[in-house]
Motif scaffolding. Structure first.
Motif, short mmCIF file in Angstrom:
data_model
loop_
_atom_site.label_atom_id
_atom_site.label_comp_id
_atom_site.label_asym_id
_atom_site.label_seq_id
_atom_site.Cartn_x
_atom_site.Cartn_y
_atom_site.Cartn_z
N CYS A 238 0.87 -1.32 -0.07
CA CYS A 238 -0.13 -0.05 -0.21
C CYS A 238 0.87 1.35 0.08
O CYS A 238 2.12 1.37 0.25
CB CYS A 238 -0.84 0.09 1.38
N VAL A 239 0.29 2.60 -0.38
CA VAL A 239 0.98 3.68 -0.34
C VAL A 239 0.21 4.54 0.91
O VAL A 239 -0.89 4.57 0.66
CB VAL A 239 0.86 4.48 -1.55
N TYR A 240 1.16 5.06 1.76
CA TYR A 240 0.58 5.84 2.83
C TYR A 240 0.87 7.12 2.76
O TYR A 240 2.12 7.64 2.42
CB TYR A 240 1.18 5.30 4.26
N HIS A 241 -0.15 8.10 2.83
CA HIS A 241 0.28 9.63 2.60
C HIS A 241 0.35 10.23 4.01
O HIS A 241 -0.43 9.83 5.01
CB HIS A 241 -1.08 10.25 2.05
N PHE A 242 1.38 11.04 4.04
CA PHE A 242 1.51 11.76 5.44
C PHE A 242 0.45 12.51 6.03
O PHE A 242 0.53 12.78 7.59
CB PHE A 242 2.89 12.63 5.39
N ALA A 243 -0.54 12.93 5.17
CA ALA A 243 -1.72 13.72 5.74
C ALA A 243 -2.75 13.23 4.73
O ALA A 243 -3.33 14.32 3.85
CB ALA A 243 -1.30 15.06 5.93
N LEU A 244 -3.44 12.27 4.74
CA LEU A 244 -4.40 11.86 3.71
C LEU A 244 -5.86 12.71 4.01
O LEU A 244 -6.15 13.40 2.98
CB LEU A 244 -4.77 10.46 3.70
#
Length: 284
Positions: A238-244
């Motif tokens: 998965c890709v995780y965003h620092f502030a989704l």
């Protein structure tokens, strides 16, 4: 037992990001692409929501190192408070050395040191083997093998007749087990972002044993660039965003349905999650 809020850990993570990395310089957030208006708008909206102030933008490599430190500290702080769900002696560390053979310090990839040694001694073999096994993770979560006494404490007696090959048993191996490989990309400005996908495939193909969690954490504001890495399956977990949530709100404020739909597709399809989801997923 004292309670720790995941939301508070996330807020502390963002505070560190704003102190060290995310600044606004001449009206442009430091993770924005100055040549792309939508990137400037999305990044600026996010920066204001997160409380970023004015400052000088760090050079690319320095920014990348700072982002790795922030991610590593957040993951470590969260996993400490999830120990009851995932018992064990866990370590989270930034991999400062960029040699591809740093990976050989972990049990599943220890054989790669011998592969390189033989290749170095035989140029013809080196040409054949290439360096497809080369991987330099940014942040690694690992687990130390367990002494027999700890197994006994948990209700399992071990002897010299059974369990003679499992690397979880310290008697069989002293090398740490790689639990997760985290690639950190503060921004995704070029095709170099695809290095994460290439390294993920190498982690899968080169290991002897279980595949570690293979993820990317990024601060990239552009949905199209996120999609270039997040969409598709088979390599990255998965890709995780620092502030989704802040990204979603900023994208929505653009008023461009196509862009909003792209973000929604990634989220609904379990290809893009928030940084706060990462430590929970690492307990799986």
């Amino acid at each position: 037992m004292s309670l720790v809020s995941l939301t508070s850990l996330r807020a502390a993570f963002h505070q560190r990001i704003c102190e060290r990395l995310l600044v606004i310089n001449e009206g442009i957030a430091s993770n924005a692409d100055a040549s792309q208006q939508s990137s400037i708008r999305i990044a600026g909206d996010m920066a204001h929501k997160l409380g970023a102030g004015a400052g000088a933008k760090l050079a690319g490599q320095t920014a990348g190192v700072e982002f790795e430190k922030c991610v590593s500290n957040f993951v470590q702080a969260a996993l400490v408070n999830l120990h009851g769900l995932r018992p064990g002696n866990w370590t989270t560390e930034c991999i400062n050395a960029r040699s591809e053979l740093v990976i050989a310090r972990y049990q599943q990839y220890s054989h790669l040191a011998e592969v390189q040694r033989i290749a170095n001694e035989n140029p013809d073999l080196a040409v054949f083997v290439g360096n497809d096994y080369a991987v330099a993770s940014d942040v690694v979560v690992s687990r130390t093998p367990i002494d027999d006494a700890v197994f006994i404490e948990n209700g399992m007696a071990l002897d010299d007749q059974s369990g003679l090959h499992s690397p979880l048993r310290a008697k069989n191996s002293q090398l740490p087990l790689m639990h997760a490989s985290i690639s950190c990309k503060w921004t995704m400005r070029s095709d170099r972002a695809q290095n994460s996908r290439f390294e993920a495939l190498n982690l899968i193909r080169s290991r002897k044993g279980r595949v570690p969690h293979i993820v990317v954490v990024t601060g990239e504001p552009s949905p199209s660039r996120l999609a270039s890495l997040a969409l598709g399956t088979g390599d990255l977990d998965c890709v995780y965003h620092f502030a989704l949530p802040e990204l979603q709100a900023a994208v929505k404020s653009l008023g461009q349905d196509e862009v909003s739909n792209l973000v929604n597709i990634m989220v609904a399809g379990n290809r893009l999650r928030d940084i706060s989801d990462l430590p929970l997923d690492l307990t799986i």
